[in-house]
Design a protein around this motif. Structure first.
Motif, PDB file in Angstrom:
ATOM      1  N   UNK A  30       0.818  -1.209   0.000  1.00  0.00           N
ATOM      2  CA  UNK A  30       0.000   0.000   0.000  1.00  0.00           C
ATOM      3  C   UNK A  30       0.855   1.263   0.000  1.00  0.00           C
ATOM      4  N   UNK A  31       2.001   1.210   0.685  1.00  0.00           N
ATOM      5  CA  UNK A  31       2.855   2.399   0.747  1.00  0.00           C
ATOM      6  C   UNK A  31       3.473   2.706  -0.613  1.00  0.00           C
ATOM      7  N   UNK A  32       3.861   1.665  -1.328  1.00  0.00           N
ATOM      8  CA  UNK A  32       4.502   1.859  -2.627  1.00  0.00           C
ATOM      9  C   UNK A  32       3.476   2.106  -3.734  1.00  0.00           C
ATOM     10  N   UNK A  33       2.386   1.370  -3.718  1.00  0.00           N
ATOM     11  CA  UNK A  33       1.438   1.428  -4.830  1.00  0.00           C
ATOM     12  C   UNK A  33       0.251   2.354  -4.576  1.00  0.00           C
ATOM     13  N   UNK A  34       0.021   2.719  -3.328  1.00  0.00           N
ATOM     14  CA  UNK A  34      -1.152   3.527  -2.992  1.00  0.00           C
ATOM     15  C   UNK A  34      -0.775   4.901  -2.466  1.00  0.00           C
ATOM     16  N   UNK A  35      -1.564   5.366  -1.514  1.00  0.00           N
ATOM     17  CA  UNK A  35      -1.365   6.671  -0.899  1.00  0.00           C
ATOM     18  C   UNK A  35      -0.642   6.476   0.426  1.00  0.00           C
ATOM     19  N   UNK A  36       0.573   6.988   0.541  1.00  0.00           N
ATOM     20  CA  UNK A  36       1.373   6.778   1.741  1.00  0.00           C
ATOM     21  C   UNK A  36       1.231   7.849   2.802  1.00  0.00           C
ATOM     22  N   UNK A  37       0.255   8.725   2.660  1.00  0.00           N
ATOM     23  CA  UNK A  37       0.176   9.881   3.557  1.00  0.00           C
ATOM     24  C   UNK A  37      -0.072   9.486   5.010  1.00  0.00           C
ATOM     25  N   UNK A  38      -0.865   8.425   5.242  1.00  0.00           N
ATOM     26  CA  UNK A  38      -1.119   8.010   6.624  1.00  0.00           C
ATOM     27  C   UNK A  38       0.175   7.544   7.294  1.00  0.00           C
ATOM     28  N   UNK A  39       0.974   6.779   6.563  1.00  0.00           N
ATOM     29  CA  UNK A  39       2.264   6.352   7.094  1.00  0.00           C
ATOM     30  C   UNK A  39       3.186   7.545   7.288  1.00  0.00           C
ATOM     31  N   UNK A  40       3.197   8.454   6.321  1.00  0.00           N
ATOM     32  CA  UNK A  40       4.061   9.630   6.423  1.00  0.00           C
ATOM     33  C   UNK A  40       3.746  10.446   7.666  1.00  0.00           C
ATOM     34  N   UNK A  41       2.464  10.536   8.009  1.00  0.00           N
ATOM     35  CA  UNK A  41       2.081  11.297   9.199  1.00  0.00           C
ATOM     36  C   UNK A  41       2.668  10.668  10.460  1.00  0.00           C
ATOM     37  N   UNK A  42       2.663   9.343  10.547  1.00  0.00           N
ATOM     38  CA  UNK A  42       3.255   8.672  11.699  1.00  0.00           C
ATOM     39  C   UNK A  42       4.769   8.820  11.707  1.00  0.00           C
ATOM     40  N   UNK A  43       5.381   8.757  10.521  1.00  0.00           N
ATOM     41  CA  UNK A  43       6.831   8.941  10.420  1.00  0.00           C
ATOM     42  C   UNK A  43       7.225  10.326  10.917  1.00  0.00           C
ATOM     43  N   UNK A  44       6.497  11.341  10.495  1.00  0.00           N
ATOM     44  CA  UNK A  44       6.821  12.707  10.898  1.00  0.00           C
ATOM     45  C   UNK A  44       6.510  12.949  12.372  1.00  0.00           C
ATOM     46  N   UNK A  81      10.284  14.413  13.915  1.00  0.00           N
ATOM     47  CA  UNK A  81       9.863  15.753  13.488  1.00  0.00           C
ATOM     48  C   UNK A  81      10.835  16.436  12.530  1.00  0.00           C
ATOM     49  N   UNK A  82      12.078  15.946  12.451  1.00  0.00           N
ATOM     50  CA  UNK A  82      13.039  16.537  11.515  1.00  0.00           C
ATOM     51  C   UNK A  82      12.774  16.117  10.071  1.00  0.00           C
ATOM     52  N   UNK A  83      11.972  15.086   9.885  1.00  0.00           N
ATOM     53  CA  UNK A  83      11.658  14.615   8.536  1.00  0.00           C
ATOM     54  C   UNK A  83      10.687  15.596   7.874  1.00  0.00           C
ATOM     55  N   UNK A  84      10.875  15.810   6.573  1.00  0.00           N
ATOM     56  CA  UNK A  84       9.995  16.707   5.822  1.00  0.00           C
ATOM     57  C   UNK A  84       9.240  15.922   4.755  1.00  0.00           C
ATOM     58  N   UNK A  85       8.113  16.463   4.335  1.00  0.00           N
ATOM     59  CA  UNK A  85       7.294  15.758   3.356  1.00  0.00           C
ATOM     60  C   UNK A  85       7.979  15.659   2.006  1.00  0.00           C
ATOM     61  N   UNK A  86       8.775  16.653   1.639  1.00  0.00           N
ATOM     62  CA  UNK A  86       9.449  16.584   0.341  1.00  0.00           C
ATOM     63  C   UNK A  86      10.472  15.453   0.316  1.00  0.00           C
ATOM     64  N   UNK A  87      11.160  15.222   1.429  1.00  0.00           N
ATOM     65  CA  UNK A  87      12.116  14.114   1.496  1.00  0.00           C
ATOM     66  C   UNK A  87      11.381  12.778   1.417  1.00  0.00           C
ATOM     67  N   UNK A  88      10.263  12.683   2.128  1.00  0.00           N
ATOM     68  CA  UNK A  88       9.476  11.446   2.084  1.00  0.00           C
ATOM     69  C   UNK A  88       8.949  11.178   0.673  1.00  0.00           C
ATOM     70  N   UNK A  89       8.446  12.220   0.027  1.00  0.00           N
ATOM     71  CA  UNK A  89       7.859  12.043  -1.307  1.00  0.00           C
ATOM     72  C   UNK A  89       8.891  11.563  -2.318  1.00  0.00           C
ATOM     73  N   UNK A  90      10.073  12.191  -2.321  1.00  0.00           N
ATOM     74  CA  UNK A  90      11.074  11.783  -3.304  1.00  0.00           C
ATOM     75  C   UNK A  90      11.617  10.399  -3.001  1.00  0.00           C
TER      76      UNK A  90
END
Length: 346
Positions: A258-272, A276-285
């Motif tokens: 799901x993270x690779x093929x779908x929408x990873x935003x829910x996981x990204x929110x938990x990662x961040x 807190x030093x992680x940014x969405x642009x780094x996660x997206x790329x």
């Protein structure tokens, strides 16, 4: 200029000895009794899973399984414990602070076997190790072989890791090695320089901070046989918690899909939240590079399912490293892994 979001690329075997020794002693005692995982008030099996670095896209599938409820619906109460520069996963396993841990590359379970620690890789969610070599945008560079003779910036831990494979395959020599301190300045100062990196980290940092797109060579695309993002389990724990372990692997596979093929935003929110030093642009790329390069779902995973491992790959890894003197030729390398807990196995 320091790199953002760096992680150690190849843990040194010496750094694992203390953890391996403790793990060997702990699991030897466990083998005499039971080592069943605890159960929470709702009847779910509690599993603590230690990652190999601070929360990032390279852990996205595990966080996705947590966010989507994939673990919970399989009767698990999973806590992801993020790693960092002071975290030693084998020591956490040895002390009982976690039930499962993450292995960054194939050297880790093989090192543990060499030290007599009964722990195995039970799944590999990166079919390709994201280890790369990075060069300046020189049109004469078309493959890793073209880097022969150039200065290569390597961390100390990498000398007994992927450098062994590079020398065996391409005839690289130790006089090419320069010390890598996770600082961009030496690489930027020399247009002939090459440096190690992680597909999902350093290339993006160079693009953003140095203003050019570097040449990136993924070692796995030229035959480097290491796995990455492995799940490690002490043998006794796996034996006594087989059903829970199979459920964890199946849920993690669902999360990675799901993270690779779908929408990873829910996981990204938990990662961040965890980092807190992680940014969405780094996660997206990073997620885009994992997907584009088939890191998770390419190779054998396309045939046998996410998390798969094969004896052929482990044999290839052992052969090149033992021939280079990293491991004794009589090491029982098959003790480094098991496929019995993968979906459809066992």
């Amino acid at each position: 200029m320091k790199l953002r979001g760096n992680r150690p690329q190849s843990p040194d075997r010496r750094a694992l000895i203390a953890g391996a020794g403790a793990l060997a002693a702990t699991t030897a005692l466990s083998a005499c009794g039971r080592s069943e995982a605890p159960v929470d008030d709702d009847g779910r099996v509690r599993l603590r899973f230690a990652t190999d670095w601070r929360a990032q896209a390279e852990h996205g599938g595990f966080y996705q399984a947590l966010a989507s409820g994939a673990y919970e619906k399989r009767g698990l109460n999973v806590q992801i414990m993020q790693g960092g520069p002071a975290v030693n996963v084998p020591q956490l396993l040895a002390s009982g602070a976690v039930e499962l841990g993450m292995g960054s590359n194939s050297f880790i379970p093989m090192n543990l076997v060499a030290e007599g620690a009964p722990v195995k890789a039970v799944a590999a969610f990166f079919q390709k190790d994201p280890q790369v070599l990075i060069a300046h945008p020189d049109p004469s560079l078309n493959s890793i072989a073209d880097l022969r003779g150039r200065p290569i910036l390597l961390a100390d831990a990498s000398i007994n890791a992927f450098w062994v494979w590079l020398k065996a395959k391409y005839g690289f020599t130790d006089d090419q090695v320069r010390k890598y301190t996770f600082n961009l300045a030496p690489f930027l100062a020399d247009e002939r320089a090459v440096q190690q990196g992680y597909l999902t980290s350093e290339p993006y940092t160079i693009e953003q901070e140095a203003g050019f797109t570097p040449k990136v060579f993924l070692l796995a695309d030229e035959g480097y046989p290491s796995y990455a993002a492995m799940v490690l389990a002490p043998t006794a724990f796996a034996r006594d918690n087989a059903r829970a372990l199979r459920s964890f692997i199946a849920a993690s596979a669902e999360g990675w899909r799901d993270y690779i093929q779908g929408d990873g935003k829910a996981a990204d929110a938990l990662i961040r939240r965890d980092n807190p030093d992680m940014t969405q642009d780094i996660l997206d790329q990073a997620r885009a590079r994992l997907k584009a390069n088939g890191i998770v779902d390419g190779g054998d995973a396309a045939l046998y399912g996410l998390g798969t491992m094969t004896e052929e790959r482990w044999r290839a890894f052992f052969e090149v490293t033992s021939e280079a003197g990293v491991y004794p030729p009589n090491l029982d390398w098959r003790q480094a892994f098991t496929t019995q807990y993968l979906p459809g196995r066992g």
